[in-house]
Design a protein around this motif. Structure first.
Motif, PDB file in Angstrom:
ATOM      1  N   ARG A   1      -9.972  45.317 -48.594  1.00  0.00           N
ATOM      2  CA  ARG A   1      -8.786  45.552 -47.751  1.00  0.00           C
ATOM      3  C   ARG A   1      -9.152  46.632 -46.972  1.00  0.00           C
ATOM      4  NH1 ARG A   1      -4.039  44.388 -49.421  1.00  0.00           N
ATOM      5  NH2 ARG A   1      -3.374  45.711 -47.304  1.00  0.00           N
TER       6      ARG A   1
ATOM      7  N   LYS B   1       3.619  55.403 -43.484  1.00  0.00           N
ATOM      8  CA  LYS B   1       3.134  55.591 -42.338  1.00  0.00           C
ATOM      9  C   LYS B   1       4.024  55.052 -41.133  1.00  0.00           C
ATOM     10  CE  LYS B   1      -0.328  52.946 -40.993  1.00  0.00           C
ATOM     11  NZ  LYS B   1      -1.360  52.184 -40.795  1.00  0.00           N
ATOM     12  N   ARG B   2       5.134  54.074 -41.524  1.00  0.00           N
ATOM     13  CA  ARG B   2       6.001  53.440 -40.540  1.00  0.00           C
ATOM     14  C   ARG B   2       7.175  54.296 -40.644  1.00  0.00           C
ATOM     15  NH1 ARG B   2       6.355  48.216 -43.366  1.00  0.00           N
ATOM     16  NH2 ARG B   2       4.239  47.715 -44.016  1.00  0.00           N
TER      17      ARG B   2
ATOM     18  N   ALA C   1       0.777  54.519 -49.294  1.00  0.00           N
ATOM     19  CA  ALA C   1       0.339  55.130 -48.106  1.00  0.00           C
ATOM     20  C   ALA C   1       0.751  54.529 -46.634  1.00  0.00           C
ATOM     21  CB  ALA C   1      -0.890  55.979 -48.054  1.00  0.00           C
ATOM     22  N   GLU C   2       0.425  53.239 -46.532  1.00  0.00           N
ATOM     23  CA  GLU C   2       0.637  52.319 -45.490  1.00  0.00           C
ATOM     24  C   GLU C   2       1.984  52.025 -45.019  1.00  0.00           C
ATOM     25  OE1 GLU C   2      -0.941  48.179 -45.478  1.00  0.00           O
ATOM     26  OE2 GLU C   2      -1.992  49.105 -43.708  1.00  0.00           O
ATOM     27  N   ARG C   3       2.716  52.082 -46.199  1.00  0.00           N
ATOM     28  CA  ARG C   3       4.043  51.955 -45.934  1.00  0.00           C
ATOM     29  C   ARG C   3       4.837  53.187 -45.562  1.00  0.00           C
ATOM     30  NH1 ARG C   3       6.701  50.285 -51.217  1.00  0.00           N
ATOM     31  NH2 ARG C   3       4.446  50.121 -52.028  1.00  0.00           N
TER      32      ARG C   3
ATOM     33  N   LEU D   1      -3.076  53.310 -51.482  1.00  0.00           N
ATOM     34  CA  LEU D   1      -3.367  53.153 -50.137  1.00  0.00           C
ATOM     35  C   LEU D   1      -2.176  52.061 -49.636  1.00  0.00           C
ATOM     36  CD1 LEU D   1      -7.387  52.095 -50.427  1.00  0.00           C
ATOM     37  CD2 LEU D   1      -6.074  54.045 -49.024  1.00  0.00           C
ATOM     38  N   ARG D   2      -1.619  51.160 -50.455  1.00  0.00           N
ATOM     39  CA  ARG D   2      -0.526  50.370 -49.923  1.00  0.00           C
ATOM     40  C   ARG D   2       0.899  51.146 -49.734  1.00  0.00           C
ATOM     41  NH1 ARG D   2      -1.515  45.602 -54.018  1.00  0.00           N
ATOM     42  NH2 ARG D   2      -2.701  44.181 -52.457  1.00  0.00           N
TER      43      ARG D   2
ATOM     44  N   SER E   1     -10.511  54.630 -40.584  1.00  0.00           N
ATOM     45  CA  SER E   1     -10.225  53.524 -41.448  1.00  0.00           C
ATOM     46  C   SER E   1     -10.812  53.597 -42.698  1.00  0.00           C
ATOM     47  CB  SER E   1     -10.485  52.328 -40.583  1.00  0.00           C
ATOM     48  OG  SER E   1     -11.689  52.352 -40.208  1.00  0.00           O
TER      49      SER E   1
ATOM     50  N   PHE F   1      -7.579  49.722 -44.229  1.00  0.00           N
ATOM     51  CA  PHE F   1      -6.482  50.279 -44.069  1.00  0.00           C
ATOM     52  C   PHE F   1      -6.906  51.519 -42.821  1.00  0.00           C
ATOM     53  CE2 PHE F   1      -5.939  49.206 -48.445  1.00  0.00           C
ATOM     54  CZ  PHE F   1      -4.766  48.607 -48.368  1.00  0.00           C
ATOM     55  N   CYS F   2      -5.712  51.601 -41.991  1.00  0.00           N
ATOM     56  CA  CYS F   2      -6.164  52.751 -41.065  1.00  0.00           C
ATOM     57  C   CYS F   2      -5.031  53.656 -41.047  1.00  0.00           C
ATOM     58  CB  CYS F   2      -5.989  52.090 -39.501  1.00  0.00           C
ATOM     59  SG  CYS F   2      -7.576  51.240 -39.198  1.00  0.00           S
ATOM     60  N   PHE F   3      -5.378  54.927 -41.089  1.00  0.00           N
ATOM     61  CA  PHE F   3      -4.256  56.031 -41.110  1.00  0.00           C
ATOM     62  C   PHE F   3      -4.570  57.152 -40.017  1.00  0.00           C
ATOM     63  CE2 PHE F   3      -5.051  54.213 -45.368  1.00  0.00           C
ATOM     64  CZ  PHE F   3      -3.499  54.218 -45.847  1.00  0.00           C
TER      65      PHE F   3
END
Ligand SMILES: Nc1ncnc2c1ncn2[C@@H]1O[C@H](COP(=O)(O)OP(=O)(O)OP(=O)(O)O)[C@@H](O)[C@H]1O
Length: 409
Positions: free
Chosen positions: A55, A359-360, A355-357, A352-353, A42, A57-59
């Protein structure tokens, strides 16, 4: 080596890794503060204007390459002490590169994307500098090692291509002929999907040959950028390794593509050129990155069950060429690179945002075994089964005959 049936149809989420680089000179000179921290996978980013605004985030992977390193005698950046938290090129390769190679050897298409603002460490992670070799050269070294080690069980062919997308035009970085006006054409075929017409593909037999081609490609890229009065960090670089494996004993051919993509700097482009340049850049240069963002958002929405009517792959050259990597037949990894500095807060948060998307996104990778070869394999197995049955029936028949003749004696 063989993919399990359960593997072949399951969904594969895009794996996402984040890496934070050391301060650069500009940041050190500006007395920058590190606003990024990591615990396990994280990562927390803090707003430099409001310390309460953090904020999390977890990857899949998080790499701390900001501090805790020394330069050893060979010039390699390594952890200060054994087991230290600094993530060096080797550990990034072990997590990401080995997996990509393993997938390609199993017959899956594999893609690695590097995303982040200019100067955040994309090229360092992908290609590397000097002795600190990045994912691409390390992957090629391991690939050819594996080919040598297993040459008794399979024959391999490796083809290398390298291209650049700038202003929605495709430039072949290995071509010896002068640039095609308007760039190379991107075509579509039902089986093959989108591909670049007349792109040079060079057969390679060693990692050093690949390294030479990469050097040649990088030179062409720099020259092309100078020629176009552009900055190479505004173009996307794509390396395609095609791997063909022939297993003669099993009569199987496996084919896989490894796409290695160094994306253009993700920061909002500020052009210093003329009005016309600015206009062109505003539309064409960003088009591929903007469309990539839209494709990722749509796929991420689809993955959480939202209704998505259309995925805009066709809106840019980059997304056409990456169609299978995003939501298709590929196992995909994204490495998002970050500056740790307070002055880069907005860009790092936006990375980061993004990358978070990513991930899905769910892909559906399948092993690319040649159907004719598979058919031959299946027919051979069926033939063997029938022969066995025949011989069993023959034996039973003979036994029955013997019994009958015994009865009538
Ligand atoms: N993990 C790291 N460890 C040590 N140095 C790093 C690391 N990541 C990046 N750097 C250094 O930071 C600088 C910028 O990195 P790099 O050139 O890879 O950025 P980039 O994102 O590829 O930029 P561009 O978009 O302009 O190509 C380089 O001097 C590189 O050596």
């Amino acid at each position: 080596m063989k993919a399990k049936a359960s593997d072949m149809h399951s969904k594969d989420c895009v794996k996402v890794a984040v890496r934070v680089r050391p301060f650069n000179k500009r940041e050190r000179d500006a007395g920058s503060r590190c606003i990024v921290s990591m615990v396990s996978n994280s990562i927390t980013i803090q707003d430099p204007r409001d310390s309460q605004n953090r904020r999390l985030f977890c990857f899949d992977y998080a790499y701390w390459s900001h501090s805790g390193f020394v330069r050893d005698r060979r010039g390699l950046f390594v952890p200060e002490e054994p087991g230290g938290r600094y993530a060096d090129q080797d550990s990034v390769f072990q997590d990401l590169g080995e997996g990509i190679l393993e997938n390609a050897l199993q017959g899956y298409n594999a893609t690695l994307l590097a995303y982040g603002q200019t100067g955040s460490g994309k090229s360092y992670s992908m290609v590397g500098y000097g002795p600190n070799k990045g994912l691409v050269p390390k992957l090629c070294e391991r690939l050819f090692e594996d080919i040598r080690e297993n040459q008794e069980t399979r024959q391999c062919q490796v083809f290398f291509s390298m291209l650049e997308i700038y202003n929605e035009q495709v430039v072949d970085l290995l071509s010896r002929v002068s640039r095609t006006p308007g760039g190379l054409r991107v075509r579509e075929e039902q089986q093959r999907g989108f591909y670049v017409e007349s792109l040079r593909t060079v057969p390679c037999e060693s990692a050093s040959q690949v390294a030479q081609l990469m050097e040649q490609g990088t030179r062409t890229r720099t020259t092309a950028a100078t020629h176009m009065n552009a900055n190479s960090s505004r173009s996307h670089m794509l390396i395609i390794l095609q791997l063909k494996q022939i297993f003669s004993k099993e009569s199987i051919t496996k084919q896989s593509n490894i796409n290695l993509v160094d994306l253009a700097g993700s920061e909002r482009q500020r052009s210093s050129g003329s009005e016309a340049d600015r206009l062109k850049e505003g539309t064409a240069i960003n088009l591929s990155l903007t469309t990539l963002g839209n494709v990722i958002s749509s796929l991420a929405d689809a993955a959480v069950g939202r209704k998505v009517v259309h995925i805009p792959y066709r809106d840019s050259v980059l997304t056409k060429l990456l169609q299978s990597a995003l939501g298709g037949n590929s196992r995909t990894v994204m490495i998002a690179t970050l500056s740790p500095a307070d002055i880069c807060y907005e860009e790092s948060l936006s990375t980061l945002r993004y990358a978070e998307r990513a991930k899905r996104i769910q892909n559906r990778a399948v092993v690319n075994e040649s159907p004719t070869e598979r058919l031959v394999k299946e027919l051979k197995a069926e033939n063997a089964r029938l022969l066995q049955r025949l011989s069993r029936l023959g034996q039973e028949g003979r036994r029955a005959n013997d019994e009958t003749s015994k009865t009538f004696k």
